[in-house]
Design a protein around this motif. Sequence first.
Motif, PDB file in Angstrom:
ATOM      1  N   ASP A   3       0.870  -1.274   0.009  1.00 39.27           N
ATOM      2  CA  ASP A   3       0.008   0.066   0.026  1.00 39.27           C
ATOM      3  C   ASP A   3       1.076   1.375   0.098  1.00 39.27           C
ATOM      4  N   PHE A  10      -5.602  10.103  -0.755  1.00 42.01           N
ATOM      5  CA  PHE A  10      -5.620   8.724  -1.591  1.00 42.01           C
ATOM      6  C   PHE A  10      -4.930   7.655  -1.276  1.00 42.01           C
ATOM      7  N   ALA A  11      -4.838   6.387  -1.386  1.00 42.82           N
ATOM      8  CA  ALA A  11      -3.999   5.392  -1.464  1.00 42.82           C
ATOM      9  C   ALA A  11      -4.012   4.250  -2.533  1.00 42.82           C
ATOM     10  N   GLU A  49      -4.856  27.774   1.137  1.00 45.20           N
ATOM     11  CA  GLU A  49      -4.968  26.721   1.720  1.00 45.20           C
ATOM     12  C   GLU A  49      -6.301  25.774   1.833  1.00 45.20           C
ATOM     13  N   GLN A  50      -7.229  26.706   1.597  1.00 41.06           N
ATOM     14  CA  GLN A  50      -8.594  25.929   1.812  1.00 41.06           C
ATOM     15  C   GLN A  50      -8.878  25.046   0.445  1.00 41.06           C
ATOM     16  N   GLN A  71      -7.248  22.042   0.236  1.00 46.24           N
ATOM     17  CA  GLN A  71      -7.659  21.043   0.955  1.00 46.24           C
ATOM     18  C   GLN A  71      -8.869  20.404   0.160  1.00 46.24           C
ATOM     19  N   ARG A  86      -7.464  18.285  -2.486  1.00 48.05           N
ATOM     20  CA  ARG A  86      -6.871  17.099  -1.914  1.00 48.05           C
ATOM     21  C   ARG A  86      -8.011  15.899  -2.042  1.00 48.05           C
ATOM     22  N   CYS A 146      -9.880   7.625  -7.537  1.00 46.80           N
ATOM     23  CA  CYS A 146     -10.702   6.324  -7.299  1.00 46.80           C
ATOM     24  C   CYS A 146     -11.337   6.037  -8.608  1.00 46.80           C
ATOM     25  N   LYS A 180      -1.639  -0.406   6.574  1.00 48.16           N
ATOM     26  CA  LYS A 180      -0.985  -0.627   5.209  1.00 48.16           C
ATOM     27  C   LYS A 180      -0.506  -2.194   5.225  1.00 48.16           C
ATOM     28  N   ARG A 218      -9.058  -0.511  -2.105  1.00 44.26           N
ATOM     29  CA  ARG A 218      -8.564   0.681  -1.500  1.00 44.26           C
ATOM     30  C   ARG A 218      -9.286   1.984  -1.994  1.00 44.26           C
ATOM     31  N   VAL A 219     -10.240   1.646  -2.626  1.00 43.12           N
ATOM     32  CA  VAL A 219     -10.868   2.693  -3.417  1.00 43.12           C
ATOM     33  C   VAL A 219     -12.295   3.096  -2.943  1.00 43.12           C
ATOM     34  N   TYR A 223     -12.365   2.062   2.772  1.00 43.08           N
ATOM     35  CA  TYR A 223     -11.173   2.112   3.183  1.00 43.08           C
ATOM     36  C   TYR A 223     -10.663   3.102   4.011  1.00 43.08           C
ATOM     37  N   ARG A 224     -10.923   4.176   3.698  1.00 47.36           N
ATOM     38  CA  ARG A 224     -10.655   5.502   4.331  1.00 47.36           C
ATOM     39  C   ARG A 224     -10.911   5.292   5.857  1.00 47.36           C
ATOM     40  N   ARG A 236      -9.095   2.898   7.732  1.00 43.19           N
ATOM     41  CA  ARG A 236      -7.773   3.316   8.183  1.00 43.19           C
ATOM     42  C   ARG A 236      -7.888   4.100   9.378  1.00 43.19           C
ATOM     43  N   ARG A 276     -16.090  13.073   9.682  1.00 43.60           N
ATOM     44  CA  ARG A 276     -16.766  13.996  10.324  1.00 43.60           C
ATOM     45  C   ARG A 276     -17.712  13.531  11.391  1.00 43.60           C
ATOM     46  N   LEU A 281     -11.645  25.839  10.367  1.00 47.12           N
ATOM     47  CA  LEU A 281     -12.643  25.872   9.394  1.00 47.12           C
ATOM     48  C   LEU A 281     -13.166  24.570   9.087  1.00 47.12           C
ATOM     49  N   ASP A 286      -7.766  14.490   8.983  1.00 45.10           N
ATOM     50  CA  ASP A 286      -7.507  14.112   7.718  1.00 45.10           C
ATOM     51  C   ASP A 286      -6.120  14.480   7.280  1.00 45.10           C
ATOM     52  N   ASP A 287      -5.637  15.718   7.489  1.00 46.36           N
ATOM     53  CA  ASP A 287      -4.346  15.898   7.018  1.00 46.36           C
ATOM     54  C   ASP A 287      -3.131  15.175   7.225  1.00 46.36           C
ATOM     55  N   VAL A 341      -1.473  12.251   7.618  1.00 38.30           N
ATOM     56  CA  VAL A 341      -1.344  10.893   7.035  1.00 38.30           C
ATOM     57  C   VAL A 341      -0.834   9.920   8.010  1.00 38.30           C
ATOM     58  N   GLN A 375      -3.565  26.533   9.480  1.00 35.40           N
ATOM     59  CA  GLN A 375      -3.644  25.915   8.214  1.00 35.40           C
ATOM     60  C   GLN A 375      -4.405  26.920   7.163  1.00 35.40           C
ATOM     61  N   ASN A 376      -5.297  27.584   7.577  1.00 31.27           N
ATOM     62  CA  ASN A 376      -5.843  28.491   6.767  1.00 31.27           C
ATOM     63  C   ASN A 376      -5.536  30.131   6.837  1.00 31.27           C
TER      64      ASN A 376
END
Lengths: 236, 549
Positions: A72, A80-81, A152-153, A156, A159, A167, B36, B133-134, B138-139, B142, B199, B436, B474-475, B477, B503-504
């Motif tokens: 993986d 994404f993975a 940045e927003q 995000q 992403r 996918c 993984k 994984r798609v 999957y997410r 994880r 969320r 945000l 989320d950010d 990893v 971050q913003n």
Amino acid sequence: MVGPGRICRCAPPRATPAMNCRAEVLEVSVEGRQVEEAMLAVLHTVLLHRSTGKFHYKKEGTYSIGTVGTQDVDCDFIDFAYVRVSSEELDRALRKAVGEFKDALRNSGSDGMGQISLEFYQKKKSRWPFPDECIPWELWTIKVNVVNLANEQERQICREKVGEKLCEKIINIVEVMNRHEYLPKMPTQSEVDNVFDTSLKDVQPYLYKISYQITDSLGTSVTTTMRRLIKDTLAL
Amino acid sequence: MDTDLSSQDRKDLDKFIKFFALKTVQVIVQARLGEKICTRSSSSPTGSDWFNLAIKDIPEVTHEAKKALAGQLPAVGRSMCVEISLKTSEGDSMELEIWCLEMNEKCDKEIKVSYTVYNRLSLLLKSLLAITRVTPAYRLSRKQGHEYVILYRIYFGEVQLSGLGEGFQTVRVGTVGTPVGTITLSCAYRINLAFMSTRQFERTPPIMGIIIDHFVDRPYPSSSPMHPCNYRAGEDNGAVYPSVEDSQEVCTTSFSTSPPSQCVFTVTKAHFQTPPPVVTDTLKVPVMGLAFSHQLSSSRLSYQPAALGVGSADMGYPVLFAGGLNAAHPHQLIGPGKEGGVPPIPSQPAHGTQADQERMCTPLDGVHYSAATPSSSEDTETVSNSSEGKCGSPHDLLETIFIRKVGAFVNKPINQVTMANLDIPFAMFAPKNVELEDNDPMVNPPDSPETESPLQGSLHSEGSSGSSTGNTHDDFVMIDFKPAFSKDDILPMDLGTFYREFQNPPQLSSLSIDIGAQSMAEDLDSLPEKLAVHEKNVKEFDAFVETLQ
């Protein structure tokens, strides 16, 4: 004898009829820093399906096949993975090609549009002095459009969006693979290098080559645009 | 050409289909473990890798699959299905996906069994690896462990898609034609979860205790038990069960009065009415039971002691041990949720797990520390979970963990752990993260980072609280998000909070139009000078242009 690691009997080589090259096109819009990962994800997914274990030929035209491991990969800039073949050599080769593509995209000064192609081909030996023919049987083209984001927003959101798009691309790729259309016949020992890339030590992908093209928005070549830009500047 | 299959071919085909079914289940369950996966390629065939793919066989999973198949093979009307569902700490569960291996009647008589079918099955497994994984699950898988876990169930027979809710989507992984029928592998997955995914589950109140029997086989209406998607090889479930029972009696779930970010593992008071010194002992005893149960749970959950909220592998929760709680609040027990207590676990599948194991370390000091401090009212001690590299201490099993956080109005005795003094009263009114994103409200509650980082800092220079934020964010990893030396006395903010907060950033002023307009005017003014310079160098420019043409 059947089962894992089984011995296969190859079909004797036959004259292959002229074949049409199967072509698939995928399009993605990504941010600059996502280009590398997005390309690797797609290329690795295709190569996962187009790689086998190493062949070990035995007498009587039979061969056994090695084992392909997988791993993986998480993307840093995309939500994404993906799964790739466990082969560092293959990964390095793809990273090199994608790295060149990314640099070319960046340096082109154009809108950031380009495409990278993965072509699977077979070699057909020609009589001397003619070089061997490379006959493609499958061509994957990934069209890339690089976007620039302001804050940045947006990044995000990008992403996540790109993750979702990828996918979809994976599902598309799998769908094509599943059609079980033309695949080169399993070769005899003497022919194996015409069909497979036997240079790697742990896996054996079909013979492939990667190429790329950068286009600017007007479709003209990059040199012309650069020339025009400089002339315009001087004319001030 | 024979229209009937030779007996050898028939036998081969049956074998292929059987092992294909088993491998399919392995791939699906392993993809939902939350880790993984990494297997090695081998150029020499080992003789045990079906379909020339290195897919590990988790014994539990194989056992379940064989049980479900009961010697049969997928056939028309008899499909093998793997159901993936999600279970929250509160016991709510929801089906996420159903993977179906079906057989239909469309036969391909011409196809060669020992060759083409085998290779196509191999290709189909690769496609399955890619597709698993798609899908949205999957997410989710994880990120499992903290508020929810992913369970799997294998059944054989009619496909039941009703649990997926309305509007579920289907993705076809692939088909392989054989002389006895066409094998189809597909997945139907719930989509409306995708939006609530991270969320939603981060907003739910934290797990207030674990019901150990979540992770034990339980009877389901369709008579096949759910299993956590988890892997601990060699885990002897049977041996664990008796202690599970004990711990069940010991634990009750309850909510504390503290802010929702708490993950408190509560124990009935009866066990804790002993005076503090004895508390140490009694602490140990039930913890033993819990240690086992935790072993069970952690063995079931790859590094997610999850609902325990305890020492989840990726986060270092500070450990709060409630000394003498008053009648109003059950004593809080620290669960043994610590990977360090899982040394018997052999071969971890992937790097991720290893990293997590390393992370799970509760310090020896912590335990003693908590035991040593008596408290007479509702107070909590904090024992920091170092979650940092294996301590390898013999107390691993007993390490309790992790209650996160103290209540805002909790009284603390003076002689309590120094770090506890850093708990900010009215912490909830401290500056909040202005995020945000809606992510991880679990970790957003302002007091939790504030209390965690100073607390941890005292025992270890690990801001492992950051990991708690990191994990669900989320950010991030990487799960192992423990910024070193991130304790900050002045600004009680850990790196994760800092990151999120900043971050913003606002847009750069140079990008705003006003400034641009100003500089434009300046540029225009300076043009004549520039032109003069250029005119002087006309010859050079001309030469340059010549080279271009």
